[in-house]
Scaffold this motif. Structure first.
Motif, mmCIF file in Angstrom:
data_model
loop_
_atom_site.group_PDB
_atom_site.id
_atom_site.type_symbol
_atom_site.label_atom_id
_atom_site.label_comp_id
_atom_site.label_asym_id
_atom_site.label_seq_id
_atom_site.Cartn_x
_atom_site.Cartn_y
_atom_site.Cartn_z
ATOM 1 N N GLY A 83 7.999 13.632 -30.158
ATOM 2 C CA GLY A 83 9.025 14.260 -30.708
ATOM 3 C C GLY A 83 10.387 13.379 -30.403
ATOM 4 O O GLY A 83 11.356 13.469 -31.641
ATOM 5 N N CYS A 84 10.238 12.678 -29.864
ATOM 6 C CA CYS A 84 11.816 11.682 -29.615
ATOM 7 C C CYS A 84 11.341 10.375 -30.192
ATOM 8 O O CYS A 84 12.260 9.533 -30.242
ATOM 9 N N CYS A 87 12.411 8.500 -32.621
ATOM 10 C CA CYS A 87 13.473 7.288 -33.303
ATOM 11 C C CYS A 87 14.077 6.782 -31.812
ATOM 12 O O CYS A 87 14.673 5.346 -31.927
ATOM 13 N N HIS A 88 13.688 6.973 -30.096
ATOM 14 C CA HIS A 88 14.319 5.854 -29.372
ATOM 15 C C HIS A 88 13.479 5.014 -28.963
ATOM 16 O O HIS A 88 13.849 4.560 -27.928
ATOM 17 N N PRO A 104 24.946 5.257 -36.503
ATOM 18 C CA PRO A 104 24.326 4.468 -34.865
ATOM 19 C C PRO A 104 23.514 4.123 -34.856
ATOM 20 O O PRO A 104 22.411 5.687 -34.597
ATOM 21 N N TRP A 116 24.745 9.339 -18.557
ATOM 22 C CA TRP A 116 24.893 10.762 -18.708
ATOM 23 C C TRP A 116 24.754 11.485 -17.677
ATOM 24 O O TRP A 116 23.692 11.263 -17.419
ATOM 25 N N THR A 132 25.092 11.960 -36.654
ATOM 26 C CA THR A 132 24.676 10.592 -35.879
ATOM 27 C C THR A 132 23.361 11.286 -36.081
ATOM 28 O O THR A 132 22.351 10.045 -35.930
ATOM 29 N N MET A 134 21.320 12.632 -34.585
ATOM 30 C CA MET A 134 20.521 13.174 -33.269
ATOM 31 C C MET A 134 20.540 14.733 -33.588
ATOM 32 O O MET A 134 21.164 15.108 -33.784
HETATM 33 C C1 HEC Z 1 15.829 11.428 -36.024
HETATM 34 C C2 HEC Z 1 15.880 10.097 -34.921
HETATM 35 C C3 HEC Z 1 16.462 11.027 -33.399
HETATM 36 C C4 HEC Z 1 14.820 11.884 -33.057
HETATM 37 C C5 HEC Z 1 13.895 12.792 -33.458
HETATM 38 C C6 HEC Z 1 16.398 11.739 -31.430
HETATM 39 N N1 HEC Z 1 16.934 11.550 -31.565
HETATM 40 FE FE1 HEC Z 1 18.347 11.320 -29.743
HETATM 41 N N2 HEC Z 1 19.717 10.196 -30.741
HETATM 42 C C7 HEC Z 1 19.260 9.381 -32.029
HETATM 43 C C8 HEC Z 1 20.890 8.861 -32.186
HETATM 44 C C9 HEC Z 1 21.151 8.732 -33.942
HETATM 45 C C10 HEC Z 1 22.097 9.404 -31.372
HETATM 46 C C11 HEC Z 1 22.840 9.063 -31.170
HETATM 47 C C12 HEC Z 1 23.054 7.380 -30.964
HETATM 48 C C13 HEC Z 1 25.188 7.170 -30.228
HETATM 49 O O1 HEC Z 1 25.513 7.605 -31.158
HETATM 50 O O2 HEC Z 1 25.490 6.197 -30.456
HETATM 51 C C14 HEC Z 1 20.998 10.126 -30.432
HETATM 52 C C15 HEC Z 1 21.099 10.181 -29.118
HETATM 53 C C16 HEC Z 1 20.623 10.904 -28.316
HETATM 54 C C17 HEC Z 1 21.350 10.802 -26.862
HETATM 55 C C18 HEC Z 1 22.144 10.574 -26.127
HETATM 56 C C19 HEC Z 1 22.370 8.996 -25.977
HETATM 57 C C20 HEC Z 1 23.838 7.809 -25.786
HETATM 58 O O3 HEC Z 1 24.153 7.212 -25.277
HETATM 59 O O4 HEC Z 1 24.230 8.055 -27.563
HETATM 60 C C21 HEC Z 1 19.973 11.276 -26.155
HETATM 61 C C22 HEC Z 1 19.666 11.077 -24.598
HETATM 62 C C23 HEC Z 1 18.923 11.893 -26.654
HETATM 63 N N3 HEC Z 1 19.573 11.444 -28.327
HETATM 64 C C24 HEC Z 1 17.779 12.107 -26.415
HETATM 65 C C25 HEC Z 1 17.127 13.112 -27.737
HETATM 66 C C26 HEC Z 1 15.370 13.311 -27.005
HETATM 67 C C27 HEC Z 1 15.595 13.706 -25.540
HETATM 68 C C28 HEC Z 1 14.634 13.435 -28.401
HETATM 69 C C29 HEC Z 1 13.497 14.081 -28.309
HETATM 70 C C30 HEC Z 1 14.062 15.783 -28.574
HETATM 71 C C31 HEC Z 1 16.004 13.314 -29.368
HETATM 72 N N4 HEC Z 1 16.893 12.163 -28.881
HETATM 73 C C32 HEC Z 1 15.095 11.956 -30.638
HETATM 74 C C33 HEC Z 1 18.118 10.326 -32.841
HETATM 75 C C34 HEC Z 1 17.512 10.648 -32.888
#
Ligand code: HEC
Ligand code: HEC
Ligand code: HEC
Length: 384
Positions: A83-84, A87-88, A104, A116, A132, A134
């Motif tokens: 799930g994550c 992207c990450h 971003p 965090w 974003t 997210m």
């Molecule tokens: C569709 C793509 C996508 C998915 C799927 C996704 N994320 Fe993200 N996530 C992002 C984006 C884009 C950002 C924003 C980054 C920023 O603002 O710098 C982000 C930011 C974050 C951040 C903050 C980190 C930071 O320093 O900006 C966390 C923690 C995070 N995601 C956790 C998760 C987790 C855990 C999952 C799965 C449950 C998840 N993400 C799923 C795209 C995604």
């Protein structure tokens, strides 16, 4: 008096001109919203500042539970991988060039999670971040699931690539090397729908917070998957997985897990003693007359209806967790779920622990698999 009034009026005037200027700038379309261009330094500073402040303010009242439980980390890792990580990214994986062009850009969390606090991570994973990309957690009431992901994120910075794979997938099978297979189904065996990240191929769970599927009837497994797919059973972990399965895949998977070897459970991971198990057995066989709890075995024993689940050998933390969920008013949307909602609300926390310890202690090798075990399909065609 008059001077103060004039200053105030002038202040309003300036604010109005500024607001009009900003509005005019937006209307002019001169700001480039294309993701191919980075933000101006000022816009980036402003957005990041606003985002940090918003997360800090909104997460201020959250109190984290204890997270140093390997069961939480394994479940969180299994979800993260499907799930994550797309992207990450994940330790040992290569980043996807399309995702790299998001603005971003989703940060690599082995590094970014350290910026965090635990409650801030919880808030971000539960609510997502506007503007974003997210996403928010699918089942908004399932805080227990979100905490498993947070437990994993806290452990991630110390994880090597091989430790990550062990947590997220267990011992993976070899990747496909047949050209025709790769051409059809792709290289990756770690698609969202890959069940063995959490329920091993033999139906045993990898975390005590994940249910055992081995020995469950086909009717129950199939109904559970359809309820996750329709959202009538809420889980941010299982809903996205079930939605990606078509009817034929649901039937095939239900048949597969029903026939999986019904191994005895490994040692129950919560400490339970003989007294606790004896008290639990009393509740399971006789119920609790004064609070109107019926004997569990009426519906969960050997003569149960095919679409009712078996509890024997289920891990105690999973049983307690589901009772908890019913008490919080969840999992009662379906007709079957509603039956348990009433029963769960009548159990005290201590009784729930006792009865869970009893069911976890039952070994069921005597209950034979209902059909011969079908061989696992090589290559695991991705269901779409
Ligand atoms: C569709 C793509 C996508 C998915 C799927 C996704 N994320 Fe993200 N996530 C992002 C984006 C884009 C950002 C924003 C980054 C920023 O603002 O710098 C982000 C930011 C974050 C951040 C903050 C980190 C930071 O320093 O900006 C966390 C923690 C995070 N995601 C956790 C998760 C987790 C855990 C999952 C799965 C449950 C998840 N993400 C799923 C795209 C995604
Ligand atoms: C990321 C971990 C994860 C993956 C991957 C996963 N599951 Fe699950 N599964 C869970 C969890 C956790 C639950 C309990 C959900 C809840 O709290 O309602 C669950 C519940 C279920 C249930 C309900 C069982 C019961 O006793 O009520 C079925 C059936 C199921 N999963 C089948 C599957 C199948 C089939 C796949 C692959 C297509 C799969 N799961 C993939 C974690 C996972
Ligand atoms: C009147 C019948 C009935 C009785 C009595 C009953 N249950 Fe249930 N139980 C159900 C049904 C139906 C389900 C399936 C609910 C669903 O699909 O959401 C269920 C599901 C469960 C589950 C979830 C299993 C899983 O794999 O997800 C647990 C845990 C559970 N019951 C515990 C108990 C306990 C403990 C007792 C005794 C105190 C009890 N039940 C008594 C009908 C009953």
């Amino acid at each position: 008096m008059a001077v103060a009034g004039k200053t105030l009026l002038a202040g309003f005037g300036v604010a109005l001109v500024l607001a009009l200027a900003v509005l005019f700038f937006a209307w002019s379309g001169l700001y480039n919203v294309g993701a191919s261009q980075p933000h101006w330094a000022l816009t980036r500073w402003f957005l990041e500042f606003g985002l940090r402040r918003s997360v800090a303010t909104h997460s201020a009242s959250i109190t984290p539970p204890t997270l140093d439980d390997k069961n939480l980390v394994i479940l969180g890792a299994g979800h993260f991988d499907g799930g994550c990580a797309p992207c990450h990214g994940a330790p040992g994986g290569r980043s996807d060039p399309i995702v790299d062009r998001m603005l971003p850009e989703p940060p690599e969390l082995g590094r970014a999670a350290s910026n965090w606090s635990t409650e801030q991570l919880f808030w971000i994973v539960k609510h997502g971040l506007k503007f974003t990309g997210m996403p928010a957690w699918v089942a908004q009431q399932r805080d227990d699931e979100v905490w498993s992901v947070v437990a994993f994120l806290r452990a991630l910075p110390q994880m090597s690539a091989s430790q990550y794979r062990l947590f997220a997938i267990g011992n993976p099978e070899p990747r496909p090397n047949d050209g025709a297979e790769i051409a059809r189904n792709g290289m990756t065996m770690e698609a969202l729908t890959r069940c063995v990240r959490c329920h091993r191929g033999d139906g045993q769970p990898r975390s005590a917070l994940v249910p055992r599927l081995a020995g469950q009837s086909q009717a129950y497994v199939e109904r559970a998957l359809r309820e996750f797919a329709s959202g009538s059973r809420q889980s941010g972990i299982m809903e996205p997985i079930a939605v990606a399965l078509d009817g034929a895949a649901i039937t095939a998977l239900s048949a597969y897990y029903t026939g999986a070897p019904n191994l005895a459970p490994s040692a129950p991971p919560i400490a339970s003693n003989a007294d606790q198990i004896a008290r639990g057995k009393e509740i399971a066989t006789k119920g609790v007359a004064e609070s109107g709890v019926p004997p569990c075995l009426v519906c969960h024993g050997g003569n149960r209806a095919p679409s009712f689940p078996k509890l024997d050998g289920q891990y105690a933390p999973y049983i307690v967790g589901q009772i908890e969920i019913w008490k919080r008013g969840l999992r009662s949307k379906s007709g079957y779920g509603a039956i348990m909602g009433t029963i769960a609300s009548r159990l005290t926390d201590a009784q729930a622990l006792d009865v869970a310890a009893f069911f976890a202690s039952i070994e069921t090798p005597a209950e034979r698999p209902e059909r011969p075990i079908p061989p696992p399909r090589r290559g695991g065609r991705r269901a779409r």
